[in-house]
Every structure is written in C-alpha cells, then in structure tokens.
Scaffold this motif. Structure first.
Motif, PDB file in Angstrom:
ATOM      1  N   GLU A  13     -67.879  26.374   9.507  1.00 29.56           N
ATOM      2  CA  GLU A  13     -66.463  26.649   9.248  1.00 29.56           C
ATOM      3  C   GLU A  13     -66.086  28.088   9.592  1.00 29.56           C
ATOM      4  O   GLU A  13     -65.083  28.313  10.280  1.00 29.56           O
ATOM      5  N   PRO A  14     -66.874  29.095   9.167  1.00 27.19           N
ATOM      6  CA  PRO A  14     -66.500  30.467   9.539  1.00 27.19           C
ATOM      7  C   PRO A  14     -66.470  30.692  11.050  1.00 27.19           C
ATOM      8  O   PRO A  14     -65.599  31.397  11.549  1.00 27.19           O
ATOM      9  N   SER A  15     -67.385  30.067  11.787  1.00 27.62           N
ATOM     10  CA  SER A  15     -67.372  30.277  13.237  1.00 27.62           C
ATOM     11  C   SER A  15     -66.208  29.541  13.889  1.00 27.62           C
ATOM     12  O   SER A  15     -65.684  29.993  14.907  1.00 27.62           O
ATOM     13  N   GLN A  16     -65.783  28.428  13.316  1.00 29.07           N
ATOM     14  CA  GLN A  16     -64.605  27.728  13.845  1.00 29.07           C
ATOM     15  C   GLN A  16     -63.350  28.571  13.647  1.00 29.07           C
ATOM     16  O   GLN A  16     -62.508  28.667  14.552  1.00 29.07           O
ATOM     17  N   ILE A  17     -63.237  29.193  12.480  1.00 33.56           N
ATOM     18  CA  ILE A  17     -62.097  30.071  12.205  1.00 33.56           C
ATOM     19  C   ILE A  17     -62.117  31.261  13.159  1.00 33.56           C
ATOM     20  O   ILE A  17     -61.094  31.632  13.744  1.00 33.56           O
ATOM     21  N   HIS A 120     -69.589  34.237   6.434  1.00 26.00           N
ATOM     22  CA  HIS A 120     -69.554  33.367   5.258  1.00 26.00           C
ATOM     23  C   HIS A 120     -69.082  34.125   4.026  1.00 26.00           C
ATOM     24  O   HIS A 120     -68.645  33.517   3.062  1.00 26.00           O
ATOM     25  N   GLY A 121     -69.194  35.439   4.042  1.00 25.39           N
ATOM     26  CA  GLY A 121     -68.776  36.248   2.908  1.00 25.39           C
ATOM     27  C   GLY A 121     -69.676  36.101   1.700  1.00 25.39           C
ATOM     28  O   GLY A 121     -69.235  36.223   0.563  1.00 25.39           O
ATOM     29  N   ARG A 122     -70.955  35.831   1.937  1.00 22.30           N
ATOM     30  CA  ARG A 122     -71.889  35.698   0.810  1.00 22.30           C
ATOM     31  C   ARG A 122     -72.051  37.035   0.117  1.00 22.30           C
ATOM     32  O   ARG A 122     -71.996  38.087   0.736  1.00 22.30           O
ATOM     33  N   LYS A 123     -72.314  36.958  -1.173  1.00 25.63           N
ATOM     34  CA  LYS A 123     -72.505  38.165  -1.966  1.00 25.63           C
ATOM     35  C   LYS A 123     -73.780  38.040  -2.785  1.00 25.63           C
ATOM     36  O   LYS A 123     -74.332  36.968  -2.937  1.00 25.63           O
ATOM     37  N   GLY A 124     -74.222  39.166  -3.296  1.00 26.17           N
ATOM     38  CA  GLY A 124     -75.342  39.176  -4.227  1.00 26.17           C
ATOM     39  C   GLY A 124     -76.628  38.634  -3.647  1.00 26.17           C
ATOM     40  O   GLY A 124     -76.990  38.913  -2.508  1.00 26.17           O
ATOM     41  N   LEU A 125     -77.312  37.814  -4.444  1.00 19.42           N
ATOM     42  CA  LEU A 125     -78.624  37.301  -4.073  1.00 19.42           C
ATOM     43  C   LEU A 125     -78.570  36.427  -2.820  1.00 19.42           C
ATOM     44  O   LEU A 125     -79.470  36.478  -1.985  1.00 19.42           O
ATOM     45  N   ALA A 126     -77.500  35.651  -2.665  1.00 22.10           N
ATOM     46  CA  ALA A 126     -77.384  34.798  -1.469  1.00 22.10           C
ATOM     47  C   ALA A 126     -77.380  35.646  -0.199  1.00 22.10           C
ATOM     48  O   ALA A 126     -77.995  35.298   0.799  1.00 22.10           O
ATOM     49  N   ARG A 127     -76.706  36.787  -0.257  1.00 17.80           N
ATOM     50  CA  ARG A 127     -76.665  37.654   0.921  1.00 17.80           C
ATOM     51  C   ARG A 127     -78.034  38.266   1.184  1.00 17.80           C
ATOM     52  O   ARG A 127     -78.469  38.389   2.332  1.00 17.80           O
ATOM     53  N   SER A 132     -77.444  38.795   6.569  1.00 19.92           N
ATOM     54  CA  SER A 132     -76.078  38.811   7.059  1.00 19.92           C
ATOM     55  C   SER A 132     -76.083  39.199   8.532  1.00 19.92           C
ATOM     56  O   SER A 132     -76.221  40.374   8.878  1.00 19.92           O
ATOM     57  N   GLU A 133     -75.954  38.207   9.373  1.00 20.36           N
ATOM     58  CA  GLU A 133     -75.895  38.483  10.808  1.00 20.36           C
ATOM     59  C   GLU A 133     -74.615  39.229  11.158  1.00 20.36           C
ATOM     60  O   GLU A 133     -74.614  40.087  12.036  1.00 20.36           O
ATOM     61  N   ALA A 134     -73.521  38.930  10.464  1.00 18.00           N
ATOM     62  CA  ALA A 134     -72.266  39.642  10.713  1.00 18.00           C
ATOM     63  C   ALA A 134     -72.426  41.131  10.389  1.00 18.00           C
ATOM     64  O   ALA A 134     -71.976  41.991  11.151  1.00 18.00           O
ATOM     65  N   ILE A 147     -64.874  40.847  12.690  1.00 15.91           N
ATOM     66  CA  ILE A 147     -65.462  39.860  11.790  1.00 15.91           C
ATOM     67  C   ILE A 147     -64.320  39.133  11.113  1.00 15.91           C
ATOM     68  O   ILE A 147     -63.475  39.742  10.477  1.00 15.91           O
ATOM     69  N   VAL A 148     -64.291  37.821  11.275  1.00 16.07           N
ATOM     70  CA  VAL A 148     -63.242  36.993  10.692  1.00 16.07           C
ATOM     71  C   VAL A 148     -63.822  36.303   9.474  1.00 16.07           C
ATOM     72  O   VAL A 148     -64.788  35.539   9.586  1.00 16.07           O
ATOM     73  N   LYS A 149     -63.258  36.590   8.319  1.00 16.64           N
ATOM     74  CA  LYS A 149     -63.769  36.018   7.076  1.00 16.64           C
ATOM     75  C   LYS A 149     -63.335  34.561   6.946  1.00 16.64           C
ATOM     76  O   LYS A 149     -62.236  34.190   7.333  1.00 16.64           O
ATOM     77  N   SER A 150     -64.199  33.779   6.366  1.00 12.89           N
ATOM     78  CA  SER A 150     -63.914  32.368   6.095  1.00 12.89           C
ATOM     79  C   SER A 150     -62.869  32.282   4.992  1.00 12.89           C
ATOM     80  O   SER A 150     -62.834  33.112   4.095  1.00 12.89           O
ATOM     81  N   HIS A 151     -62.036  31.251   5.055  1.00 16.98           N
ATOM     82  CA  HIS A 151     -61.050  31.031   3.989  1.00 16.98           C
ATOM     83  C   HIS A 151     -61.738  30.772   2.661  1.00 16.98           C
ATOM     84  O   HIS A 151     -61.205  31.052   1.610  1.00 16.98           O
ATOM     85  N   ALA A 152     -62.942  30.211   2.729  1.00 16.91           N
ATOM     86  CA  ALA A 152     -63.687  29.888   1.519  1.00 16.91           C
ATOM     87  C   ALA A 152     -64.286  31.113   0.870  1.00 16.91           C
ATOM     88  O   ALA A 152     -64.711  31.072  -0.265  1.00 16.91           O
TER      89      ALA A 152
END
Length: 153
Positions: A13-17, A120-127, A132-134, A147-152
C-alpha cells in the motif's frame, strides 16, 4: 526541475501511494519515470528455508512469479494515471546489501535527480526489528528523496 525520477515499488500500500505521487509528478513536470522493484531471493536471508524446499528452482519460480505480479500492479496503476514508465527489476544478490542501497545504485546509474519511495511509518520495536529502508534512503542519498507516508501510518 526534475527530469529523471526513480520510484521504488513493491506493490505494498505505501508503495502504491508513492507511485501514484511519482506518476502525477512526472506527468506534471514532463519527466521520465522509472519504476524499480528490488527482487530479493529469500535464500540470501533464509538459507535453511531454501534448503527445506524441494529445489532451488522452486524458490526461483516463486520469486519470479512475485516479480511478475509486482510489475503488473505497477503497470496497472500507471495505466490508470495515464503515465508511461519503464519498469526495472533490480536483483539483490548480496545479503549485505540493503534494498535502499540497490535503489540508490540504480538512481546513480540512470542519472536520476529524484527518488520517490513509500514508507510504512513503523515506530518503536517494529521499526528496529524490521528496519527502515526509507530511512536508509534518506541517510545515504546524494540526491533529493521524497518519502510518501502511507495513509495508514
């Protein structure tokens, strides 16, 4: 302003946006657009998984099928936007090379003056665990990066 744009795309989804933004920007500026998919062979990162499959050919077949699906998704999106673009598959052949590094290498090769990627805008442990390739694109680029952030996010 920008004449050669490289857009990273993996059908998420983020790459489509991000690709939608890239297509619209390229159209507005009359710039050329190249869409790049970094093809990752899972055997590079998970050699035991590859060993569990009946053959390395099965791994390559699944990677090839995924690449075709990503290419079709990119071309469908571009067709909806009315933009023509090149699609490049960039094989990742070294487990020590990051996806962002492969994209930046392609940007240099094609003389891009802008790289566009989703996040993807991941934060914390997920990042931390997923990386983070971005962020790596931003840190290592010698050219402008959007860098275009995902709506999610």
């Amino acid at each position: 302003m920008y004449r050669n744009i490289l857009a990273a795309f993996d059908a998420s989804e983020p790459s489509q946006i991000a690709l939608t933004h890239a297509a619209r920007l390229a159209k507005a500026l009359g710039a050329s657009l190249r869409v790049a998919y970094v093809e990752v062979d899972p055997a590079l990162y998970f050699p035991l998984m590859a060993a569990a499959l009946p053959s390395i050919a099965d791994v390559r077949d699944s990677v090839g099928a995924e690449t075709l699906a990503v290419r079709e998704a990119a071309l469908d999106l571009l067709a909806r936007e009315g933009v023509a673009a090149e699609f490049a598959t960039l094989p990742l052949i070294d487990s020590h090379t990051h996806i962002a590094d492969r994209l930046l290498s392609e940007a240099t090769r094609m003389k891009a003056d802008l790289v566009i990627s989703g996040s993807h805008g991941r934060k914390g442990l997920a990042r931390l665990t997923l990386g983070s390739e971005a962020n790596r694109l931003l840190q290592h680029a010698s050219l402008p990066v959007l860098i275009v952030k995902s709506h999610a996010a």
